[in-house]
Scaffold this active site. Structure first.
Site, PDB file in Angstrom:
ATOM      1  CG  HIS A  17      -1.936  -0.966   1.384  1.00 21.80           C
ATOM      2  ND1 HIS A  17      -2.075  -1.761   2.490  1.00 21.80           N
ATOM      3  CD2 HIS A  17      -2.935  -1.310   0.539  1.00 21.80           C
ATOM      4  CE1 HIS A  17      -3.127  -2.548   2.330  1.00 21.80           C
ATOM      5  NE2 HIS A  17      -3.664  -2.299   1.149  1.00 21.80           N
ATOM      6  CE  LYS A  41     -10.657  -7.277   1.750  1.00 22.51           C
ATOM      7  NZ  LYS A  41      -9.557  -6.377   1.350  1.00 22.51           N
ATOM      8  NE  ARG A  91      -2.650  -7.494  -4.354  1.00 24.35           N
ATOM      9  CZ  ARG A  91      -3.387  -7.861  -3.319  1.00 24.35           C
ATOM     10  NH1 ARG A  91      -2.826  -8.129  -2.176  1.00 24.35           N
ATOM     11  NH2 ARG A  91      -4.691  -7.985  -3.435  1.00 24.35           N
ATOM     12  CB  SER A 129      -4.432  -6.312   4.776  1.00 26.92           C
ATOM     13  OG  SER A 129      -4.077  -5.044   4.303  1.00 26.92           O
TER      14      SER A 129
HETATM   15  O1  PNS Z   1      -8.465  -2.627   0.486  1.00 28.35           O
HETATM   16  P1  PNS Z   1      -9.767  -3.075  -0.147  1.00 28.35           P
HETATM   17  O2  PNS Z   1     -10.562  -3.931   0.820  1.00 28.35           O
HETATM   18  O3  PNS Z   1      -9.553  -3.729  -1.481  1.00 28.35           O
HETATM   19  O4  PNS Z   1     -10.598  -1.740  -0.434  1.00 28.35           O
HETATM   20  C1  PNS Z   1     -11.899  -1.824  -0.953  1.00 28.35           C
HETATM   21  C2  PNS Z   1     -12.664  -0.532  -0.645  1.00 28.35           C
HETATM   22  C3  PNS Z   1     -12.701  -0.293   0.877  1.00 28.35           C
HETATM   23  C4  PNS Z   1     -11.971   0.637  -1.327  1.00 28.35           C
HETATM   24  C5  PNS Z   1     -14.103  -0.702  -1.211  1.00 28.35           C
HETATM   25  O5  PNS Z   1     -14.735  -1.799  -0.604  1.00 28.35           O
HETATM   26  C6  PNS Z   1     -14.937   0.565  -1.037  1.00 28.35           C
HETATM   27  O6  PNS Z   1     -14.860   1.440  -1.867  1.00 28.35           O
HETATM   28  N1  PNS Z   1     -15.710   0.635   0.077  1.00 28.35           N
HETATM   29  C7  PNS Z   1     -16.588   1.767   0.357  1.00 28.35           C
HETATM   30  C8  PNS Z   1     -18.039   1.408   0.016  1.00 28.35           C
HETATM   31  C9  PNS Z   1     -18.210   1.400  -1.490  1.00 28.35           C
HETATM   32  O7  PNS Z   1     -18.169   2.438  -2.125  1.00 28.35           O
HETATM   33  N2  PNS Z   1     -18.343   0.182  -2.084  1.00 28.35           N
HETATM   34  C10 PNS Z   1     -18.357  -0.006  -3.521  1.00 28.35           C
HETATM   35  C11 PNS Z   1     -19.661   0.252  -4.177  1.00 28.35           C
HETATM   36  S1  PNS Z   1     -20.995  -0.691  -3.556  1.00 28.35           S
END
Ligand code: PNS
Length: 164
Positions: A17, A41, A91, A129
């Protein structure tokens, strides 16, 4: 002024990150690291406050990087900065499939929002993570995987998890 948002669940932040954040900070005037919730998650190891605190310590040497958390949609959150661009790291091809779908959802919710991708540094392609959390729970050495400033935090939290 160009603004990038580096969104993620950062549970916890890894050197992968940090590599993406550092490279983004060279390209954009301002970078906002957004600690958000990933609905897939559901059992995070760290609270939002703990994640933000760890990310802040990890990025403290970058003057144009700030850190915030939000429990809302990324597409809504991004409206706070006109013209802000989402930057995510890729990745592998599997990341691309997921991120491509997220990009389309975000575009549907906020058509003005653009997403850009940076390819992960080769030395961090294996890193996530979840790998860090698992290694911490088994008491493995975390150096070279996460910023040195947060190793103690992760080890302390993993000890609590082992005890429960
Ligand atoms: O590190 P990650 O888990 O890949 O990040 C994913 C994240 C947190 C960026 C994504 O789940 C997100 O944007 N969450 C906020 C809620 C949202 O906008 N979800 C997507 C549309 S439903």
């Amino acid at each position: 002024m160009s603004v990038a948002i580096c969104p993620g669940s950062y549970d916890p932040i890894t050197l992968g990150h940090l590599n993406i954040i550092r490279r983004t900070a060279k390209i954009f005037d301002e970078v906002v690291v957004a600690v958000l919730h990933n609905a897939n998650k559901t059992n995070p190891m760290f609270t939002d406050e703990e994640k933000v605190d760890m990310v802040r310590r990890a990025v403290s040497r970058y003057p144009n990087v700030t850190v915030e958390s939000s429990d809302g949609l990324l597409a809504e959150y991004a409206k706070r900065w006109e013209g802000a661009v989402i930057v995510k790291g890729l990745r592998a091809a599997s990341d691309f499939e997921y991120e491509f779908q997220m990009n389309l959802i975000n575009k549907k919710l906020n058509p003005a929002l653009e997403t850009m991708f940076l390819t992960a540094s080769e030395k961090y392609t294996f890193l996530s993570s979840s790998v860090v959390r698992e290694m911490a729970i088994y008491g493995a050495d975390l150096s070279g995987l996460v910023p040195n400033e947060i190793i103690d935090d992760i080890q302390k939290k993993a000890k609590l998890w082992r005890a429960t």
